[in-house]
Design a protein around this motif. Structure first.
Motif, PDB file in Angstrom:
ATOM      1  N   SER A  40       0.848  -1.184   0.000  1.00  0.00           N
ATOM      2  CA  SER A  40       0.000   0.000   0.000  1.00  0.00           C
ATOM      3  C   SER A  40       0.888   1.240   0.000  1.00  0.00           C
ATOM      4  O   SER A  40       1.955   1.235   0.617  1.00  0.00           O
ATOM      5  CB  SER A  40      -0.905   0.008   1.237  1.00  0.00           C
ATOM      6  N   THR A  42      -0.654   4.553   0.568  1.00  0.00           N
ATOM      7  CA  THR A  42      -1.255   5.328   1.644  1.00  0.00           C
ATOM      8  C   THR A  42      -2.398   4.524   2.249  1.00  0.00           C
ATOM      9  O   THR A  42      -3.373   4.267   1.562  1.00  0.00           O
ATOM     10  CB  THR A  42      -1.808   6.677   1.131  1.00  0.00           C
ATOM     11  N   PRO A  43      -2.267   4.058   3.472  1.00  0.00           N
ATOM     12  CA  PRO A  43      -1.116   4.184   4.348  1.00  0.00           C
ATOM     13  C   PRO A  43       0.026   3.270   3.897  1.00  0.00           C
ATOM     14  O   PRO A  43      -0.194   2.338   3.125  1.00  0.00           O
ATOM     15  CB  PRO A  43      -1.656   3.755   5.710  1.00  0.00           C
ATOM     16  N   GLU A  44       1.223   3.553   4.399  1.00  0.00           N
ATOM     17  CA  GLU A  44       2.403   2.775   4.016  1.00  0.00           C
ATOM     18  C   GLU A  44       2.342   1.388   4.636  1.00  0.00           C
ATOM     19  O   GLU A  44       2.352   1.248   5.856  1.00  0.00           O
ATOM     20  CB  GLU A  44       3.667   3.506   4.463  1.00  0.00           C
TER      21      GLU A  44
END
Length: 175
Positions: A40, A42-44
Motif C-alpha cells: 500500500s 497510503t497508508p504505508e
C-alpha cells in the motif's frame, strides 16, 4: 498449468533479498527472505512471507514488530549467515553488533537501509509460507544500493527445507 511454467515465470522475477529480524523478550530471530513487497502507498504497508520451517517464523508469531534489512550486492556474506544457519541451534546474533529498534527488534548496527514494521495480521493459506501484512513505523535509507538478488544467492543451502514444520514455542525458547 505445469510446475515448470510456474517456476519459469517466478524465476524470471529474480526478487531482491532482505534479512528479517524480530524479538520477543530476550529471544531474537532472523532469516533471509525473498518473498516481500510493498502492499500500500497510503497508508504505508509492507508484506513479508516467512517460511513455516524457520525459527524466525515461530518467534514472529509472538512478536509485534519486524525489522527488514535491505541487502546490497556486496552483502552476500550476511545473506549466507542468516540464510544457511538455523536459529533452532545457533544464535545468529552472537557475533553481530545490534541495536534495539522500535518494538525491541534487533537492528544490525550501522545497517544503511532498513524498515521496521508493526504486524497487523497473519495470513496462512496452508502453504509453506505465511504472509505478515504490516504497517511501516520506522525507516532508514542512508545510501542508494543495487539489491542482492535471489540469482546471486541461489547457491546457498537453507538452514531448513521448505517441507519442515515445527510447533511453537521454538526449541531454543524451551531450553
Amino acid at each position: 498449468m505445469t510446475d515448470d511454467a510456474f517456476g519459469g515465470l517466478v524465476a524470471a522475477l529474480d526478487p531482491p533479498l532482505i534479512v528479517v529480524t524480530t524479538a520477543v523478550g530476550d529471544e531474537q530471530a532472523g532469516c533471509l527472505v525473498g518473498f516481500h513487497a510493498q502492499s500500500s502507498i497510503t497508508p504505508e504497508r509492507y508484506c513479508v512471507w516467512l517460511s513455516k520451517a524457520n525459527h524466525t517464523y515461530r518467534v514472529a508469531l509472538r512478536a509485534d514488530h519486524l525489522a527488514l534489512h535491505f541487502l546490497a550486492e556486496e552483502d552476500l556474506p550476511i545473506a549466507a549467515h542468516f540464510g544457511t544457519l538455523s536459529g533452532d541451534t545457533v544464535d545468529k546474533f552472537a557475533d553481530l553488533p545490534t541495536e534495539r529498534g522500535v518494538g525491541g527488534v534487533p537492528l544490525l548496527a550501522g545497517w544503511p537501509n532498513w524498515l521496521v514494521v508493526r504486524r497487523s495480521a497473519l495470513l496462512d493459506e496452508g502453504g509453506d509460507h505465511v504472509c505478515l501484512p504490516a504497517e511501516a513505523v520506522a525507516a532508514r535509507h542512508d545510501k542508494p544500493f543495487t539489491p542482492l538478488r535471489l540469482s546471486q544467492a541461489g547457491h546457498l543451502q537453507p538452514g531448513h527445507g521448505n517441507e519442515e514444520r515445527h510447533d511453537p514455542p521454538t526449541e531454543r525458547a524451551a531450553r
